[in-house]
Design a protein around this motif. Sequence first.
Motif, mmCIF file in Angstrom:
data_model
loop_
_atom_site.group_PDB
_atom_site.id
_atom_site.type_symbol
_atom_site.label_atom_id
_atom_site.label_comp_id
_atom_site.label_asym_id
_atom_site.label_seq_id
_atom_site.Cartn_x
_atom_site.Cartn_y
_atom_site.Cartn_z
ATOM 1 N N VAL A 1 0.561 -1.231 -0.004
ATOM 2 C CA VAL A 1 -0.124 0.108 0.004
ATOM 3 C C VAL A 1 0.826 1.361 0.002
ATOM 4 C CG1 VAL A 1 -1.946 -0.997 1.285
ATOM 5 C CG2 VAL A 1 -0.214 0.052 2.652
ATOM 6 N N GLU A 2 2.317 1.062 0.002
ATOM 7 C CA GLU A 2 3.026 2.264 -0.101
ATOM 8 C C GLU A 2 2.592 3.325 -0.839
ATOM 9 O OE1 GLU A 2 4.366 -0.948 -0.343
ATOM 10 O OE2 GLU A 2 4.661 -1.185 1.609
ATOM 11 N N PHE A 3 2.576 2.903 -2.207
ATOM 12 C CA PHE A 3 2.080 3.746 -3.315
ATOM 13 C C PHE A 3 0.920 4.571 -3.266
ATOM 14 C CE2 PHE A 3 0.622 4.808 -7.670
ATOM 15 C CZ PHE A 3 1.549 5.811 -7.982
ATOM 16 N N LEU A 4 -0.352 3.710 -2.800
ATOM 17 C CA LEU A 4 -1.133 4.379 -2.501
ATOM 18 C C LEU A 4 -1.301 5.366 -1.373
ATOM 19 C CD1 LEU A 4 -4.498 4.631 -2.850
ATOM 20 C CD2 LEU A 4 -4.594 2.540 -1.546
ATOM 21 N N LEU A 5 -0.543 5.068 -0.219
ATOM 22 C CA LEU A 5 -0.461 5.999 0.922
ATOM 23 C C LEU A 5 0.411 7.238 0.644
ATOM 24 C CD1 LEU A 5 -0.936 5.995 3.756
ATOM 25 C CD2 LEU A 5 1.353 4.984 4.268
ATOM 26 N N LYS A 6 1.420 7.139 -0.338
ATOM 27 C CA LYS A 6 1.960 8.265 -0.974
ATOM 28 C C LYS A 6 0.975 9.342 -1.588
ATOM 29 C CE LYS A 6 6.743 6.793 -1.221
ATOM 30 N NZ LYS A 6 7.834 6.473 -2.232
ATOM 31 N N MET A 7 0.281 8.759 -2.598
ATOM 32 C CA MET A 7 -0.771 9.522 -3.241
ATOM 33 C C MET A 7 -1.776 10.240 -2.245
ATOM 34 S SD MET A 7 -1.437 7.398 -6.929
ATOM 35 C CE MET A 7 -2.515 6.319 -6.031
ATOM 36 N N LEU A 8 -2.244 9.294 -1.274
ATOM 37 C CA LEU A 8 -3.202 10.066 -0.719
ATOM 38 C C LEU A 8 -2.408 11.089 0.275
ATOM 39 C CD1 LEU A 8 -5.305 7.092 0.455
ATOM 40 C CD2 LEU A 8 -6.013 8.503 -1.188
ATOM 41 N N LYS A 9 -1.639 10.795 0.801
ATOM 42 C CA LYS A 9 -0.732 11.950 1.565
ATOM 43 C C LYS A 9 -0.387 13.385 0.720
ATOM 44 C CE LYS A 9 1.748 9.289 5.041
ATOM 45 N NZ LYS A 9 2.921 8.850 5.574
ATOM 46 N N SER A 10 -0.208 13.075 -0.523
ATOM 47 C CA SER A 10 0.063 14.340 -1.384
ATOM 48 C C SER A 10 -1.336 14.989 -1.740
ATOM 49 C CB SER A 10 0.733 13.843 -2.768
ATOM 50 O OG SER A 10 -0.273 13.136 -3.689
ATOM 51 N N LEU A 11 -2.430 14.283 -1.515
ATOM 52 C CA LEU A 11 -3.473 15.126 -1.618
ATOM 53 C C LEU A 11 -3.938 15.851 -0.587
ATOM 54 C CD1 LEU A 11 -6.171 12.310 -3.108
ATOM 55 C CD2 LEU A 11 -4.924 14.180 -4.305
ATOM 56 N N LYS A 12 -3.138 15.380 0.712
ATOM 57 C CA LYS A 12 -3.434 16.073 1.996
ATOM 58 C C LYS A 12 -4.956 15.802 2.365
ATOM 59 C CE LYS A 12 -0.230 19.683 1.682
ATOM 60 N NZ LYS A 12 1.003 18.885 1.450
ATOM 61 N N ARG A 13 -5.384 14.323 2.169
ATOM 62 C CA ARG A 13 -6.495 13.713 2.627
ATOM 63 C C ARG A 13 -6.083 13.029 3.696
ATOM 64 N NH1 ARG A 13 -11.117 13.729 -0.392
ATOM 65 N NH2 ARG A 13 -12.009 12.621 1.599
#
Length: 191
Positions: free
Chosen positions: A60-72
């Motif tokens: 889930v690392e990639f998904l986690l990075k993407m969601l963090k970049s959304l600031k969600r």
Amino acid sequence: MGDFLILLHSISTDLSKEDLDHLKFLCCGIISKRKLENVKSGTDLFSILLEQQEISNGKVEFLLKMLKSLKRGDLVERLERFVENGPDDAAELPEPQEREQLKTAFLVISENVARNWKMLMRRLGVSEARLEGIMVAYPNNLQEQIIQGLRVWQKSQGKNAKVLHLLQALQDCQMKLVAELVEAKLSSPQV
């Protein structure tokens, strides 16, 4: 895998059009432009990422990075909670009456504890790393930072999360007035 798909669907339903556009942009180097043009929802995007094995139940690392970049922060927390506790951690929750009391206490605390909220969280045993993550996820919302910190504490305590522990921590942090407000709110009849 079914529980992970349910999580992805849940995340997908909470994505705005703007969020989806940002996620598609972040996937430009991973997913072909033609496939990205056909993505109309989060589930479309997640299906491609699953197919290309960029994400999975254990990856889930990639998904986690993407969601963090959304600031969600809400979505990040949901994913982290899934990773930490698995799909079904209902057995570790406090009893319904205690949950309602905790919810009320959280609200009173979030409305009345100010800048010293981190001292309270440390007293409750919330780690510095978790506090930092909360501050990053909710940079301009002190009340939400407090609520999220209390939720982290509640999650870590499971069935042992009690209002009594919150009241003691408030007392220990010299926040007696807030402790009294919590007690008053809990003892008042519900409107």
